[in-house]
Write a protein that holds these residues in place. Structure first.
Motif, PDB file in Angstrom:
ATOM      1  N   LYS A  54       0.835  -1.209   0.000  1.00  6.41           N
ATOM      2  CA  LYS A  54       0.000   0.000   0.000  1.00  6.41           C
ATOM      3  C   LYS A  54       0.870   1.260   0.000  1.00  6.41           C
ATOM      4  O   LYS A  54       1.762   1.416   0.829  1.00  6.41           O
ATOM      5  N   GLY A  55       0.608   2.147  -0.938  1.00  4.73           N
ATOM      6  CA  GLY A  55       1.338   3.402  -1.047  1.00  4.73           C
ATOM      7  C   GLY A  55       2.613   3.322  -1.851  1.00  4.73           C
ATOM      8  O   GLY A  55       3.213   4.352  -2.164  1.00  4.73           O
ATOM      9  N   ALA A  56       3.069   2.108  -2.194  1.00  7.58           N
ATOM     10  CA  ALA A  56       4.322   1.936  -2.932  1.00  7.58           C
ATOM     11  C   ALA A  56       4.065   1.880  -4.434  1.00  7.58           C
ATOM     12  O   ALA A  56       2.992   1.472  -4.883  1.00  7.58           O
ATOM     13  N   THR A  57       5.046   2.270  -5.195  1.00  8.85           N
ATOM     14  CA  THR A  57       4.959   2.188  -6.653  1.00  8.85           C
ATOM     15  C   THR A  57       5.914   1.139  -7.220  1.00  8.85           C
ATOM     16  O   THR A  57       5.999   0.961  -8.428  1.00  8.85           O
ATOM     17  N   GLU A  58       6.644   0.496  -6.338  1.00  7.45           N
ATOM     18  CA  GLU A  58       7.488  -0.626  -6.731  1.00  7.45           C
ATOM     19  C   GLU A  58       7.652  -1.559  -5.545  1.00  7.45           C
ATOM     20  O   GLU A  58       7.385  -1.188  -4.403  1.00  7.45           O
ATOM     21  N   GLY A  59       8.061  -2.781  -5.822  1.00  4.99           N
ATOM     22  CA  GLY A  59       8.198  -3.766  -4.753  1.00  4.99           C
ATOM     23  C   GLY A  59       9.584  -4.370  -4.726  1.00  4.99           C
ATOM     24  O   GLY A  59      10.520  -3.850  -5.323  1.00  4.99           O
ATOM     25  N   ARG A  60       9.695  -5.483  -4.027  1.00  5.77           N
ATOM     26  CA  ARG A  60      10.954  -6.219  -3.949  1.00  5.77           C
ATOM     27  C   ARG A  60      10.647  -7.706  -3.976  1.00  5.77           C
ATOM     28  O   ARG A  60       9.508  -8.131  -3.732  1.00  5.77           O
ATOM     29  N   ALA A  61      11.653  -8.490  -4.257  1.00  7.21           N
ATOM     30  CA  ALA A  61      11.474  -9.937  -4.350  1.00  7.21           C
ATOM     31  C   ALA A  61      11.972 -10.627  -3.090  1.00  7.21           C
ATOM     32  O   ALA A  61      13.019 -10.273  -2.549  1.00  7.21           O
ATOM     33  N   GLY A  62      11.216 -11.612  -2.614  1.00  6.61           N
ATOM     34  CA  GLY A  62      11.611 -12.402  -1.460  1.00  6.61           C
ATOM     35  C   GLY A  62      12.417 -13.625  -1.862  1.00  6.61           C
ATOM     36  O   GLY A  62      12.545 -13.972  -3.044  1.00  6.61           O
ATOM     37  N   ALA A  63      12.945 -14.307  -0.871  1.00 12.20           N
ATOM     38  CA  ALA A  63      13.848 -15.441  -1.108  1.00 12.20           C
ATOM     39  C   ALA A  63      13.094 -16.701  -1.509  1.00 12.20           C
ATOM     40  O   ALA A  63      11.965 -16.949  -1.080  1.00 12.20           O
ATOM     41  N   VAL A  64      13.761 -17.508  -2.323  1.00 13.57           N
ATOM     42  CA  VAL A  64      13.310 -18.853  -2.689  1.00 13.57           C
ATOM     43  C   VAL A  64      14.408 -19.811  -2.255  1.00 13.57           C
ATOM     44  O   VAL A  64      15.550 -19.699  -2.718  1.00 13.57           O
TER      45      VAL A  64
END
Length: 490
Positions: free
Chosen positions: A354-364
């Motif tokens: 919420k409120g962000a325009t980009e994200g990040r990737a979590g670990a696999v």
């Protein structure tokens, strides 16, 4: 003599009475035939009200079996399941979705109205079974645009995409879906959100292979789920595990088993992701056949959630290329973690925190493949934004046969929807490792077919990765006189 017989009968009667008192017979399940509530099986009359009345009556009476009787087609708009019922579609009965788009108004994703509506729904359900030898038909082609070579055009819309998801259960417990056919969904077919203790067994799920977004089974923030003995064909993913942001209060997706299923998909037969804002873990997938699919097995992490402790075993995979309409480039196995692509598409505002325009990737991490047999036009792809994101990946007794079998252009991998190049041009190497760590390839093999385009490459190709161990590998590169079997491009 008569007195003796009478005495024996008396003893028997008393014994029977005492036995019944101690072990009473279970009460017969109450039955609620939808015809008794006004349903008309002419395939034309909308029976939503009649079906809802039967369901409400069964639930309000403490539970019972709602019967869709054999020998008729019951057209219906949206209706809701209730707790403590068995919705039983008898052999040679059909429940058919009303093709009128205007009757579908409830969003499948709450305030996110751009990704379909709900046909058969239910919230906070306990003890619900959907069963019978009949058919639930989503009438999917009625909601499509023009037919193309390998897909249908999606009709334009402004705010609400009216295409109905076939079954959507939110917050269910003790859910059983078994012994029936579920076909022709216009969008996702079985979407279980925040459900706990679920069995899906012995169903035939057949969607048009040209309908985009027609996932088979989507487990969303759900736990303790068993899927077994199913035959699934779907344009999009056959079985998909995820954690959508719209339902984040339900937490993790974990303790999932899939056994003895046969699947065909134009996208990915078994997929984890791409929507995953929480944790997906403790997953066992065993004894499955994947036929004529685009991508076989895919871990497609695109959000901050993590994927861990997953085992795939005893699986046959057959994959080949399709057009770029469908995600995937015939990778039989695909393990990735890339941050989601930024964009201005219809649902972009719902893809990031919420409120962000980009994200990040979590670990696999801690992903295991054992006794997997692959036949494809492409190799296995493992990669992430950095080696730390994708780690602990084991391939044990994974055998690949790679050959060119279609006239569709190859020499690409598919990393959509990500913030890196979506369709990078690359060698088709049997194992392509791009920015991963702690990868083990053990007791595996590679064979190449007779159709060898010049972009076919190494047995193992490694780029900017940490530890990659290759033990007991049989096979060569596609062109052993020109290139090494194993090539590390550090």
């Amino acid at each position: 003599m008569f007195k003796k017989v009478l005495a024996i009968l008396t003893v028997c009667i008393l014994f029977t009475v005492n036995l019944k008192a101690k072990y009473p017979l279970p009460a017969l399940q109450k039955e609620f035939n939808i015809k008794a509530y006004g349903a008309i099986g002419d395939g034309k009359t909308d029976n939503a009200q009649a079906i809802q009345k039967a369901i409400d009556a069964a639930s309000n009476s403490g539970g019972g079996k709602v019967i869709v009787p054999a020998g008729a087609v019951f057209l219906t708009g949206p209706f809701n399941l209730k707790s403590n019922i068995e919705f039983n579609v008898e052999v040679n009965a059909k429940v058919l979705a009303n093709p009128n788009e205007k009757v579908y108004t409830k969003s499948a994703f709450r305030e996110n109205k751009g990704e379909g509506t709900i046909w058969i729904g239910g919230e906070n359900l306990i003890n619900v079974t959907i069963s019978g030898g009949g058919t639930i038909d989503g009438n999917g082609i009625s909601f499509m645009g023009a037919e193309l070579e390998d897909s249908y055009v999606l009709k334009p819309f402004t705010v609400v995409d009216p295409r109905p998801h076939l079954l959507t259960i939110v917050g269910g417990k003790n859910i059983r879906i078994r012994d029936l056919s579920i076909v022709n969904s216009a969008y996702w077919t079985i979407h279980l959100i925040g459900c706990n203790d679920v069995t899906i067994d012995n169903i035939t799920l057949l969607n048009s292979l040209k309908v985009r977004n027609s996932d088979g089974i989507d487990l969303d923030h759900s736990k303790n789920v068993r899927i077994s003995n199913c035959y699934i064909e779907s344009g999009d993913d056959c079985i998909c595990l995820k954690n959508r942001r719209e339902y984040e209060e339900f937490g993790t997706c974990e303790n999932i088993t899939v056994n003895n299923c046969t699947m065909t998909s134009r996208s990915c037969a078994i997929k984890i992701g791409s929507e995953n804002m929480d944790k997906i873990s403790q997953v066992l997938i065993n004894n499955c056949i994947i036929k004529k699919s685009n991508r076989g097995i895919g871990i497609q992490n695109r959000d901050e959630g993590t994927v861990s402790d997953v085992i795939f075993s005893n699986i046959i995979i057959e994959s080949h290329l399709f057009s770029d309409v469908w995600w995937g480039k015939s990778e039989p196995i695909y393990v990735t973690s890339y941050a989601r692509a930024k964009g201005n598409n219809k649902d972009a505002g719902w893809r990031f925190p919420k409120g962000a325009t980009e994200g990040r990737a979590g670990a696999v991490k801690n992903i295991f493949f054992s006794n997997i047999k692959c036949s494809s036009e492409n190799g296995i792809y493992v990669g992430g934004e950095s080696p730390e994101l994708v780690s602990g990946i084991t391939f044990d007794q994974v055998d690949l046969f790679i050959d060119k079998t279609t006239n569709i252009s190859g020499g690409f991998f598919d990393r959509r929807p990500s913030n890196v190049e979506g369709l990078p041009k690359a060698n088709v190497s049997a194992f392509y490792i791009d920015k991963a760590n702690d990868v083990l390839i053990r007791n595996s093999s590679i064979k190449w077919g007779t159709q060898l385009p010049d972009y076919f490459g190494h047995a193992v190709e490694i780029h900017q990765s940490g530890s990659v161990k290759v033990i007991g590998l049989e096979g060569t590169s596609a062109f052993p006189k020109k290139m090494d079997a194993v090539k590390d491009y550090h």
